[in-house]
Design a protein around this motif. Structure first.
Motif, mmCIF file in Angstrom:
data_model
loop_
_atom_site.group_PDB
_atom_site.id
_atom_site.type_symbol
_atom_site.label_atom_id
_atom_site.label_comp_id
_atom_site.label_asym_id
_atom_site.label_seq_id
_atom_site.Cartn_x
_atom_site.Cartn_y
_atom_site.Cartn_z
ATOM 1 N N MET A 1 0.847 -1.171 0.000
ATOM 2 C CA MET A 1 0.000 0.000 0.000
ATOM 3 C C MET A 1 0.895 1.238 0.000
ATOM 4 O O MET A 1 1.792 1.369 0.812
ATOM 5 N N GLU A 2 0.605 2.125 -0.933
ATOM 6 C CA GLU A 2 1.360 3.372 -1.011
ATOM 7 C C GLU A 2 0.826 4.352 0.026
ATOM 8 O O GLU A 2 -0.383 4.468 0.233
ATOM 9 N N LEU A 3 1.728 5.060 0.673
ATOM 10 C CA LEU A 3 1.341 6.030 1.692
ATOM 11 C C LEU A 3 1.450 7.452 1.153
ATOM 12 O O LEU A 3 2.341 7.755 0.362
ATOM 13 N N TYR A 4 0.542 8.322 1.601
ATOM 14 C CA TYR A 4 0.503 9.706 1.166
ATOM 15 C C TYR A 4 0.536 10.625 2.371
ATOM 16 O O TYR A 4 0.073 10.265 3.458
ATOM 17 N N ASP A 5 1.013 11.799 2.171
ATOM 18 C CA ASP A 5 0.949 12.822 3.203
ATOM 19 C C ASP A 5 -0.505 13.271 3.338
ATOM 20 O O ASP A 5 -1.248 13.310 2.356
ATOM 21 N N VAL A 6 -0.920 13.608 4.553
ATOM 22 C CA VAL A 6 -2.311 14.024 4.792
ATOM 23 C C VAL A 6 -2.697 15.239 3.941
ATOM 24 O O VAL A 6 -3.863 15.433 3.607
ATOM 25 N N SER A 7 -1.728 16.038 3.534
ATOM 26 C CA SER A 7 -2.037 17.210 2.694
ATOM 27 C C SER A 7 -2.650 16.791 1.358
ATOM 28 O O SER A 7 -3.417 17.554 0.758
ATOM 29 N N GLU A 8 -2.368 15.580 0.888
ATOM 30 C CA GLU A 8 -2.978 15.077 -0.341
ATOM 31 C C GLU A 8 -4.472 14.854 -0.144
ATOM 32 O O GLU A 8 -5.275 15.140 -1.021
ATOM 33 N N PHE A 9 -4.860 14.347 1.016
ATOM 34 C CA PHE A 9 -6.270 14.104 1.317
ATOM 35 C C PHE A 9 -7.070 15.394 1.295
ATOM 36 O O PHE A 9 -8.199 15.431 0.804
ATOM 37 N N TRP A 10 -6.507 16.460 1.846
ATOM 38 C CA TRP A 10 -7.243 17.732 1.957
ATOM 39 C C TRP A 10 -7.518 18.368 0.600
ATOM 40 O O TRP A 10 -8.308 19.306 0.516
ATOM 41 N N LYS A 11 -6.923 17.861 -0.461
ATOM 42 C CA LYS A 11 -7.194 18.396 -1.801
ATOM 43 C C LYS A 11 -8.597 18.048 -2.276
ATOM 44 O O LYS A 11 -9.157 18.728 -3.121
ATOM 45 N N PHE A 12 -9.183 16.986 -1.736
ATOM 46 C CA PHE A 12 -10.505 16.539 -2.182
ATOM 47 C C PHE A 12 -11.606 17.259 -1.417
ATOM 48 O O PHE A 12 -11.546 17.395 -0.197
ATOM 49 N N ASP A 13 -12.612 17.710 -2.159
ATOM 50 C CA ASP A 13 -13.773 18.369 -1.571
ATOM 51 C C ASP A 13 -14.875 17.318 -1.430
ATOM 52 O O ASP A 13 -15.582 17.004 -2.388
ATOM 53 N N LEU A 14 -14.981 16.738 -0.236
ATOM 54 C CA LEU A 14 -15.988 15.723 0.055
ATOM 55 C C LEU A 14 -17.170 16.399 0.735
ATOM 56 O O LEU A 14 -16.996 17.108 1.730
ATOM 57 N N ARG A 15 -18.373 16.178 0.198
ATOM 58 C CA ARG A 15 -19.569 16.826 0.730
ATOM 59 C C ARG A 15 -20.719 15.839 0.824
ATOM 60 O O ARG A 15 -20.820 14.881 0.056
ATOM 61 N N VAL A 16 -21.622 16.143 1.756
ATOM 62 C CA VAL A 16 -22.863 15.394 1.880
ATOM 63 C C VAL A 16 -23.833 15.918 0.825
ATOM 64 O O VAL A 16 -24.004 17.134 0.676
ATOM 65 N N GLY A 17 -24.446 15.001 0.084
ATOM 66 C CA GLY A 17 -25.437 15.375 -0.922
ATOM 67 C C GLY A 17 -26.707 14.563 -0.754
ATOM 68 O O GLY A 17 -26.663 13.387 -0.381
ATOM 69 N N LEU A 18 -27.834 15.203 -1.024
ATOM 70 C CA LEU A 18 -29.145 14.558 -0.973
ATOM 71 C C LEU A 18 -29.584 14.233 -2.391
ATOM 72 O O LEU A 18 -29.688 15.136 -3.232
#
Length: 109
Positions: A1-18
């Motif tokens: 498994m490749e590991l990433y810095d947490v700063s890579e995760f923050w690039k994604f805009d995850l939102r709740v949608g109905l």
């Protein structure tokens, strides 16, 4: 498994949608067209789970979506995000519902 810095995760805009509306995309077997409400905007999102879920199972429910992906066209319809699901090794997909009290548009992290 490749590991990433947490700063890579923050690039994604995850939102709740109905999911307001859902319907099978014509001339396809796996694609469902979703009309998703994110509180301040609505988007069309295409998901490839029609072989395991019906559109009726998605309507009126809240899920997590990725919003800042480049739009992609499926069967002539532009998808403006991606539904997040869980998938096991045999290909079975599981929906990850969000509690009703969480407002549409809420940021996920």
């Amino acid at each position: 498994m490749e590991l990433y810095d947490v700063s890579e995760f923050w690039k994604f805009d995850l939102r709740v949608g109905l999911v307001r509306k859902a319907g099978k995309l014509r001339r396809t077997k796996k694609l469902i067209k979703l009309d998703v409400d994110f509180g301040t905007e609505r988007r069309t999102i295409i998901t490839g789970i029609a072989d395991q879920y019906s559109p009726e199972e998605l309507e009126g429910r809240k899920f997590i979506f990725v919003l800042n992906l480049k739009p992609k066209e499926f069967s002539g319809v532009k998808s403006e995000g991606m539904l997040i699901v869980a998938e096991i090794e045999d290909g079975r997909v599981y929906l990850l519902p969000v509690p009703e009290e969480v407002p549409a548009g809420t940021k996920v992290w």
